[in-house]
Design a protein around this motif. Sequence first.
Motif, PDB file in Angstrom:
ATOM      1  N   GLY A 208     -19.083 -55.496  28.783  1.00  0.00           N
ATOM      2  CA  GLY A 208     -20.195 -55.596  26.993  1.00  0.00           C
ATOM      3  C   GLY A 208     -21.253 -56.657  27.494  1.00  0.00           C
ATOM      4  N   HIS A 209     -21.513 -57.218  28.760  1.00  0.00           N
ATOM      5  CA  HIS A 209     -22.348 -57.892  28.291  1.00  0.00           C
ATOM      6  C   HIS A 209     -22.986 -58.247  29.735  1.00  0.00           C
ATOM      7  N   GLY A 210     -23.450 -57.029  30.514  1.00  0.00           N
ATOM      8  CA  GLY A 210     -23.639 -57.088  31.697  1.00  0.00           C
ATOM      9  C   GLY A 210     -25.149 -57.345  31.987  1.00  0.00           C
ATOM     10  N   GLY A 211     -25.681 -56.858  30.789  1.00  0.00           N
ATOM     11  CA  GLY A 211     -27.122 -56.487  30.792  1.00  0.00           C
ATOM     12  C   GLY A 211     -28.107 -57.392  30.203  1.00  0.00           C
ATOM     13  N   SER A 212     -26.880 -58.228  29.508  1.00  0.00           N
ATOM     14  CA  SER A 212     -28.148 -59.452  28.473  1.00  0.00           C
ATOM     15  C   SER A 212     -28.568 -59.962  28.572  1.00  0.00           C
ATOM     16  N   SER A 213     -28.965 -60.418  30.052  1.00  0.00           N
ATOM     17  CA  SER A 213     -29.687 -61.383  30.062  1.00  0.00           C
ATOM     18  C   SER A 213     -30.977 -60.488  31.783  1.00  0.00           C
ATOM     19  N   ILE A 214     -32.184 -59.933  31.395  1.00  0.00           N
ATOM     20  CA  ILE A 214     -32.881 -59.728  32.262  1.00  0.00           C
ATOM     21  C   ILE A 214     -34.630 -60.220  32.123  1.00  0.00           C
ATOM     22  N   PRO A 215     -35.114 -59.531  33.381  1.00  0.00           N
ATOM     23  CA  PRO A 215     -36.232 -60.182  33.445  1.00  0.00           C
ATOM     24  C   PRO A 215     -37.297 -60.476  32.377  1.00  0.00           C
ATOM     25  N   ALA A 216     -37.925 -61.930  32.048  1.00  0.00           N
ATOM     26  CA  ALA A 216     -38.691 -62.188  30.714  1.00  0.00           C
ATOM     27  C   ALA A 216     -39.639 -61.000  30.921  1.00  0.00           C
ATOM     28  N   ASP A 217     -40.301 -60.578  31.671  1.00  0.00           N
ATOM     29  CA  ASP A 217     -41.438 -59.990  31.555  1.00  0.00           C
ATOM     30  C   ASP A 217     -41.201 -58.527  31.537  1.00  0.00           C
ATOM     31  N   THR A 218     -40.153 -57.453  31.473  1.00  0.00           N
ATOM     32  CA  THR A 218     -39.568 -56.603  30.789  1.00  0.00           C
ATOM     33  C   THR A 218     -40.296 -55.589  30.008  1.00  0.00           C
ATOM     34  N   GLU A 219     -41.293 -54.483  30.383  1.00  0.00           N
ATOM     35  CA  GLU A 219     -41.188 -54.179  28.922  1.00  0.00           C
ATOM     36  C   GLU A 219     -40.451 -52.841  29.026  1.00  0.00           C
ATOM     37  N   GLU A 220     -40.085 -52.097  29.392  1.00  0.00           N
ATOM     38  CA  GLU A 220     -39.082 -50.680  29.378  1.00  0.00           C
ATOM     39  C   GLU A 220     -37.643 -51.013  30.883  1.00  0.00           C
ATOM     40  N   MET A 221     -36.531 -50.388  29.756  1.00  0.00           N
ATOM     41  CA  MET A 221     -35.549 -50.276  30.672  1.00  0.00           C
ATOM     42  C   MET A 221     -34.711 -48.892  30.323  1.00  0.00           C
ATOM     43  N   ILE A 222     -34.120 -48.213  31.754  1.00  0.00           N
ATOM     44  CA  ILE A 222     -33.117 -47.173  31.872  1.00  0.00           C
ATOM     45  C   ILE A 222     -32.225 -48.027  32.361  1.00  0.00           C
ATOM     46  N   CYS A 223     -31.013 -47.464  31.516  1.00  0.00           N
ATOM     47  CA  CYS A 223     -29.786 -47.702  32.168  1.00  0.00           C
ATOM     48  C   CYS A 223     -29.631 -46.254  32.893  1.00  0.00           C
ATOM     49  N   VAL A 224     -29.508 -45.810  34.313  1.00  0.00           N
ATOM     50  CA  VAL A 224     -28.829 -45.036  34.608  1.00  0.00           C
ATOM     51  C   VAL A 224     -27.126 -45.051  34.977  1.00  0.00           C
ATOM     52  N   ASP A 225     -26.566 -44.586  34.289  1.00  0.00           N
ATOM     53  CA  ASP A 225     -24.854 -44.653  33.681  1.00  0.00           C
ATOM     54  C   ASP A 225     -24.203 -43.061  33.709  1.00  0.00           C
TER      55      ASP A 225
ATOM     56  N   LEU B  57     -41.134 -52.240  34.566  1.00  0.00           N
ATOM     57  CA  LEU B  57     -40.397 -51.531  34.077  1.00  0.00           C
ATOM     58  C   LEU B  57     -38.706 -51.352  35.705  1.00  0.00           C
ATOM     59  N   ILE B  58     -37.572 -51.757  34.537  1.00  0.00           N
ATOM     60  CA  ILE B  58     -36.282 -51.843  34.905  1.00  0.00           C
ATOM     61  C   ILE B  58     -35.599 -50.715  35.229  1.00  0.00           C
ATOM     62  N   LEU B  59     -34.389 -50.276  36.196  1.00  0.00           N
ATOM     63  CA  LEU B  59     -33.693 -49.054  36.167  1.00  0.00           C
ATOM     64  C   LEU B  59     -32.386 -49.829  36.226  1.00  0.00           C
ATOM     65  N   ALA B  60     -31.452 -49.127  35.400  1.00  0.00           N
ATOM     66  CA  ALA B  60     -30.493 -49.935  35.497  1.00  0.00           C
ATOM     67  C   ALA B  60     -28.851 -50.024  35.573  1.00  0.00           C
ATOM     68  N   ALA B  61     -28.160 -50.097  36.898  1.00  0.00           N
ATOM     69  CA  ALA B  61     -26.932 -49.640  36.871  1.00  0.00           C
ATOM     70  C   ALA B  61     -25.990 -50.540  36.794  1.00  0.00           C
ATOM     71  N   HIS B  62     -24.289 -50.232  36.788  1.00  0.00           N
ATOM     72  CA  HIS B  62     -23.761 -51.531  36.848  1.00  0.00           C
ATOM     73  C   HIS B  62     -22.333 -50.816  37.983  1.00  0.00           C
ATOM     74  N   VAL B  63     -21.817 -51.820  38.429  1.00  0.00           N
ATOM     75  CA  VAL B  63     -21.129 -51.721  39.979  1.00  0.00           C
ATOM     76  C   VAL B  63     -19.955 -52.392  39.625  1.00  0.00           C
ATOM     77  N   ASP B  64     -19.645 -53.262  38.094  1.00  0.00           N
ATOM     78  CA  ASP B  64     -17.782 -53.531  37.978  1.00  0.00           C
ATOM     79  C   ASP B  64     -17.107 -52.028  37.134  1.00  0.00           C
ATOM     80  N   THR B  65     -16.121 -52.654  37.306  1.00  0.00           N
ATOM     81  CA  THR B  65     -15.446 -51.326  36.759  1.00  0.00           C
ATOM     82  C   THR B  65     -14.167 -51.548  35.815  1.00  0.00           C
ATOM     83  N   LEU B  66     -13.682 -50.826  35.856  1.00  0.00           N
ATOM     84  CA  LEU B  66     -12.409 -50.454  34.863  1.00  0.00           C
ATOM     85  C   LEU B  66     -11.696 -51.514  35.883  1.00  0.00           C
ATOM     86  N   GLY B  67      -9.699 -51.960  34.887  1.00  0.00           N
ATOM     87  CA  GLY B  67      -8.763 -52.615  36.585  1.00  0.00           C
ATOM     88  C   GLY B  67      -7.986 -53.587  35.591  1.00  0.00           C
ATOM     89  N   ALA B  68      -7.490 -54.036  35.723  1.00  0.00           N
ATOM     90  CA  ALA B  68      -6.635 -54.981  35.139  1.00  0.00           C
ATOM     91  C   ALA B  68      -6.357 -56.540  35.561  1.00  0.00           C
TER      92      ALA B  68
END
Length: 340
Positions: A220-237, A63-74
């Motif tokens: 749009g592409h933060g989670g485009s690559s994850i560990p190959a054995d992943t069966e389930e992924m929950i984004c915590v956003d 299981l992967i629990l995912a969150a992102h730390v990039d933000t909006l900006g300019a």
Amino acid sequence: MENSTITFITDQMKALTSIPSPSGFTKEVAQYLVSTLEEMGFTPERSRKGNVCVTIGGEGSPLILAAHVDTLGAMVRSIKSNGRLRPTTLGGHQWCTADGENCTVHTRDGKVYTGVVLNKEPSAHVADQKVEATEENMEILLDENVSTEKDVKVLGIQVGDIIAMDPRTVVTPSGYIKSRFLDDKLSAAILLGIAKEVAEKTITLNRKVSLLFTVYEEVGHGGSSIPADTEEMICVDMGCVGDDLGCTERMVSICAKDSGGPYNYDLVTELSELAKANGLDYAIDVYPHYGSDVEASLRGGFDIRHGLIGPGVYASHNYERSHIDGVRNTLALLKAYLGK
């Protein structure tokens, strides 16, 4: 234990929001995550694109629990002849929410300059009519004595430099959390809280669990690559709060559908039943203008069950607001799911 973890989460949220990290400018925040996880005794890894992934324990059914730390900006698009900077958006930034905001400009050689975001004619005593806060009308005024393009270049500022908005992070005595970039640094802090409890052995993992902190979600592409054995992924956003939605800032949101389509029906059902069984304040909602890292994983070809939860956040992509109760409900739902 719960109160100490909540305090830890709010402290981590403050630390994370204090680190400028618009998409593409995330090395410092990634290093902070690596150092924090290493201090807990884990062995995080950083991908080529900059994501931070760490397995925190358990075996089987990854299981992967995912969150992102990039933000909006300019980013600096050009330097004007009058010494002001013309910006270009990073992520779904709304300029009307930043008009009048303080900011920092980060050069490629490590210099940092302060400034303010304003439209071309912000003075009510001068303007014949209000200037709309669209990207082409916005400028960055540096807090430096500059009046020409040459003056700015002498400072070392150039096209492509990063512009980060001040977060203005506040936690009120009544428990409200106010800051830019609660999307998604609040949930990233919640995942650090999960790691803390695993390290302290107050959570027992019944399956292999990894935490993934992504750095390109806002484009749009933060989670485009994850560990190959992943069966389930929950984004915590973040959970959205607004018209025609059930979630409030004090709830945990369970997303049934967003702009990418429905989330895994069985997983949404399991999460909602757990929330109900544990007496949590929650809502199941549909977010028509939302996208998540796990959808990037699906588009990348990964065969996984996918879900999305998070604390309710009002005024997304603005100066955002949540509540300690939303954090508490989200943490409790994650712990219930890990312990089932």
